[in-house]
Scaffold this motif. Structure first.
Motif, PDB file in Angstrom:
ATOM      1  N   ASN A 382    -110.761 -34.213  99.456  1.00 22.20           N
ATOM      2  CA  ASN A 382    -111.440 -34.284  98.161  1.00 22.20           C
ATOM      3  C   ASN A 382    -110.879 -35.411  97.299  1.00 22.20           C
ATOM      4  O   ASN A 382    -111.621 -36.129  96.622  1.00 22.20           O
ATOM      5  N   ALA A 383    -109.550 -35.564  97.298  1.00 27.47           N
ATOM      6  CA  ALA A 383    -108.931 -36.630  96.514  1.00 27.47           C
ATOM      7  C   ALA A 383    -109.395 -38.009  96.995  1.00 27.47           C
ATOM      8  O   ALA A 383    -109.615 -38.919  96.190  1.00 27.47           O
ATOM      9  N   ILE A 384    -109.568 -38.146  98.306  1.00 27.65           N
ATOM     10  CA  ILE A 384    -110.037 -39.422  98.860  1.00 27.65           C
ATOM     11  C   ILE A 384    -111.490 -39.672  98.458  1.00 27.65           C
ATOM     12  O   ILE A 384    -111.877 -40.804  98.101  1.00 27.65           O
ATOM     13  N   ASP A 430    -123.001 -33.395  87.373  1.00 32.41           N
ATOM     14  CA  ASP A 430    -122.855 -34.846  87.272  1.00 32.41           C
ATOM     15  C   ASP A 430    -122.967 -35.459  88.659  1.00 32.41           C
ATOM     16  O   ASP A 430    -122.218 -35.114  89.577  1.00 32.41           O
ATOM     17  N   SER A 431    -123.887 -36.395  88.815  1.00 32.82           N
ATOM     18  CA  SER A 431    -124.108 -36.983  90.137  1.00 32.82           C
ATOM     19  C   SER A 431    -122.897 -37.730  90.654  1.00 32.82           C
ATOM     20  O   SER A 431    -122.697 -37.857  91.862  1.00 32.82           O
ATOM     21  N   SER A 432    -122.042 -38.198  89.738  1.00 36.71           N
ATOM     22  CA  SER A 432    -120.855 -38.937  90.176  1.00 36.71           C
ATOM     23  C   SER A 432    -119.829 -38.040  90.837  1.00 36.71           C
ATOM     24  O   SER A 432    -118.921 -38.513  91.511  1.00 36.71           O
ATOM     25  N   THR A 433    -119.943 -36.731  90.654  1.00 38.40           N
ATOM     26  CA  THR A 433    -118.976 -35.810  91.229  1.00 38.40           C
ATOM     27  C   THR A 433    -119.522 -35.098  92.457  1.00 38.40           C
ATOM     28  O   THR A 433    -118.874 -34.232  93.010  1.00 38.40           O
ATOM     29  N   ARG A 434    -120.714 -35.430  92.890  1.00 36.58           N
ATOM     30  CA  ARG A 434    -121.329 -34.749  94.025  1.00 36.58           C
ATOM     31  C   ARG A 434    -121.121 -35.570  95.292  1.00 36.58           C
ATOM     32  O   ARG A 434    -121.037 -36.785  95.302  1.00 36.58           O
ATOM     33  N   SER A 435    -121.103 -34.898  96.387  1.00 33.43           N
ATOM     34  CA  SER A 435    -120.931 -35.543  97.683  1.00 33.43           C
ATOM     35  C   SER A 435    -121.973 -34.991  98.638  1.00 33.43           C
ATOM     36  O   SER A 435    -122.222 -33.806  98.698  1.00 33.43           O
ATOM     37  N   ARG A 436    -122.585 -35.857  99.401  1.00 34.29           N
ATOM     38  CA  ARG A 436    -123.603 -35.419 100.357  1.00 34.29           C
ATOM     39  C   ARG A 436    -123.002 -34.554 101.448  1.00 34.29           C
ATOM     40  O   ARG A 436    -123.678 -33.708 102.026  1.00 34.29           O
ATOM     41  N   ASP A 437    -121.733 -34.763 101.738  1.00 32.18           N
ATOM     42  CA  ASP A 437    -121.100 -34.024 102.827  1.00 32.18           C
ATOM     43  C   ASP A 437    -120.546 -32.684 102.368  1.00 32.18           C
ATOM     44  O   ASP A 437    -120.122 -31.878 103.184  1.00 32.18           O
TER      45      ASP A 437
END
Length: 478
Positions: A382-384, A430-437
């Motif tokens: 997550n940090a990466i 917030d879209s900046s905090t979302r991940s597709r994976d």
């Protein structure tokens, strides 16, 4: 000094009651009504005392004024009117009553002597001013005087005007003292009523406070045990408590069914999807006759299938944790070595710099090594994902706890999301905090695993500055 204060008063001082609470409103309303009642009684009692005092003095002067002409006529039959006035004044000047008779031209024909002698100031005040016919209370400086003046006719002839007065200053002061004491008693009564009413309402509402306490701490895992047991509560509150207990039983059953459903579905779907994944991988390896578009499609299908299998595995792990079937093999784990291995593996996969700050001495925690590795990999991953700079991992310990901190300098997490970040499927809008994976289950699983090892995981974050996840585990004691 506080030990000398009565216990109810100390309890009242320690109470912190919200102005919008039912207890505060009921107490305020009842105390207000009590204060109005006590004040009304005190006012009426004070007014009645004053009226009784004034009435007694007025009646005395009215009686003396009525008898005065008769007495003068009786004493004047044998002698002159002046002698009759003198004898009458001497006889009726009792109980502090002062009498003087004044001719129309202002000459004093007779007046009381001794302690009942009227003061010169009083005589001068009514030389040019008419006195009230009915006994009336007047104030002269700091003195209170009951005064009246009536024409004096003797044998049908106007002799002058007779003035009657009585000094009631001492009685007035005693009345004021009594009223002040009555007010003090009323204030004390209101204060004691406030304490009594507040304590009574607090005791009556205690079952509601107990219900609120249980409801605020109940979780999905202990719904079945969250039962209210009330004694000597009002029927309305007992009915509410019964409905609350029935509701928690229904919710507990529904939650248990949901957990079983999730576990069963995850288990049943994982096997066929694993078969599908195997066939897709085999197809991609042997698909020399596939076009580029077809190869990309199969590769995408493999990626999504693998992601779905991992999500099902996460759901299965959570279902096992909820049902208590997720077992942990607790053993001594050298965190220095374990953290170094996780850092080395993560650097190879991501090509990112990860800085370690590890104590020189070995820190041995009591944990499940495989489960702890899974959690550390998840947090480092997550940090990466959500930062571009270096990542710091700090390992330290206290007397009885081992502490691992994973710190990034990324986008951070807003305060409104921090309290829910460990919830299942929760992802910030917030879209900046979302991940597709991401599946929204990683942190929920990490929390369940750490707590299953008798540890704790917390978050501190600030938008634009990064996040710090802190894991605390019990130290292994040999």
């Amino acid at each position: 000094m506080s030990s000398r204060i009565p216990k109810p008063i100390r309890n009242l001082c320690r109470m912190r009651v919200s102005p919008t609470s039912l207890q505060f409103r009921l107490t305020l309303e009842l105390v207000t009504l009590s204060a109005i009642g006590v004040s009304a009684v005190a006012f009426w009692a004070g007014w009645q005392m004053e009226q009784n005092l004034l009435t007694s003095h007025k009646q005395l002067l009215e009686y003396v004024a009525m008898r005065f002409p008769e007495q003068v006529e009786m004493y004047s039959e044998a002698k002159t009117v002046e002698v009759g006035l003198e004898r009458t004044i001497a006889k009726l000047s009792t109980s502090g009553v002062s009498i003087w008779v004044q001719e129309p031209d202002g000459k004093i024909l007779g007046k009381s002597s001794g302690i009942n002698q009227p003061s010169s100031a009083l005589l001068n005040a009514f030389t040019q001013t008419a006195a009230p016919v009915k006994p009336t209370i007047l104030q002269f400086g700091d003195r209170y005087i009951v005064l009246c003046g009536n024409p004096l006719n003797v044998n049908g002839k106007l002799v002058g005007k007779v003035y009657l007065s009585q000094d009631i200053t001492s009685d007035r002061h005693q009345l004021s003292t009594g009223i002040n004491r009555l007010i003090a008693i009323g204030i004390l009564a209101i204060f004691l009523l406030t304490i009594a009413i507040s304590q009574r309402i607090r005791k009556t509402l205690q079952p509601l406070a107990q219900m609120s306490e249980i409801a605020s701490h109940v979780s999905a895992d202990d719904l079945g045990a969250a039962q209210l047991e009330l004694q000597q509560a009002p029927d309305e509150i007992l009915g509410l408590a019964t409905a609350f207990n029935e509701m928690t039983v229904r919710l507990s059953g529904a939650w248990e069914q949901q957990r079983q459903f999730v576990g069963n579905v995850s288990h049943e779907l994982r096997t066929p999807l694993s078969v599908v994944l195997g066939y897709l991988q085999s197809l991609l390896r042997r698909g020399d006759n596939l076009s580029t578009h077809q190869q990309n499609a199969v590769s995408t299908a493999i990626t999504e299938t693998d992601r779905t299998i991992r999500m099902l595995q996460d759901l299965l792990d959570l279902a096992r944790a909820d049902s208590g079937n997720l077992h942990f093999r607790q053993s001594p784990v050298v965190l220095n070595t374990l953290v170094a291995e996780v850092v080395e593996m993560s650097q190879k996969v991501s090509n990112r710099q990860i800085k370690m700050t590890i104590a020189t001495e070995d820190i041995v925690a009591l944990a499940d090594q495989d489960r702890l590795t899974q959690v550390l990999i998840n947090l480092v991953d997550n940090a990466i994902k959500y930062s571009n700079g270096a990542i710091d991992i700090i390992l330290e310990k206290t007397e009885d706890r081992a502490i691992v901190q994973i710190q990034d300098r990324g986008i951070g997490i807003a305060l409104e999301h921090q309290n829910r970040i460990f919830e299942r499927f929760y992802r910030a809008q917030d879209s900046s905090t979302r991940s597709r994976d991401g599946t929204g289950l990683g942190l929920a699983i990490a929390k369940s695993l750490i707590e299953g090892m008798n540890g704790k995981i917390t978050l501190r974050s600030k938008p634009g500055e990064g996040s710090i996840f802190t894991i605390t585990l019990p130290i292994w004691k040999s």
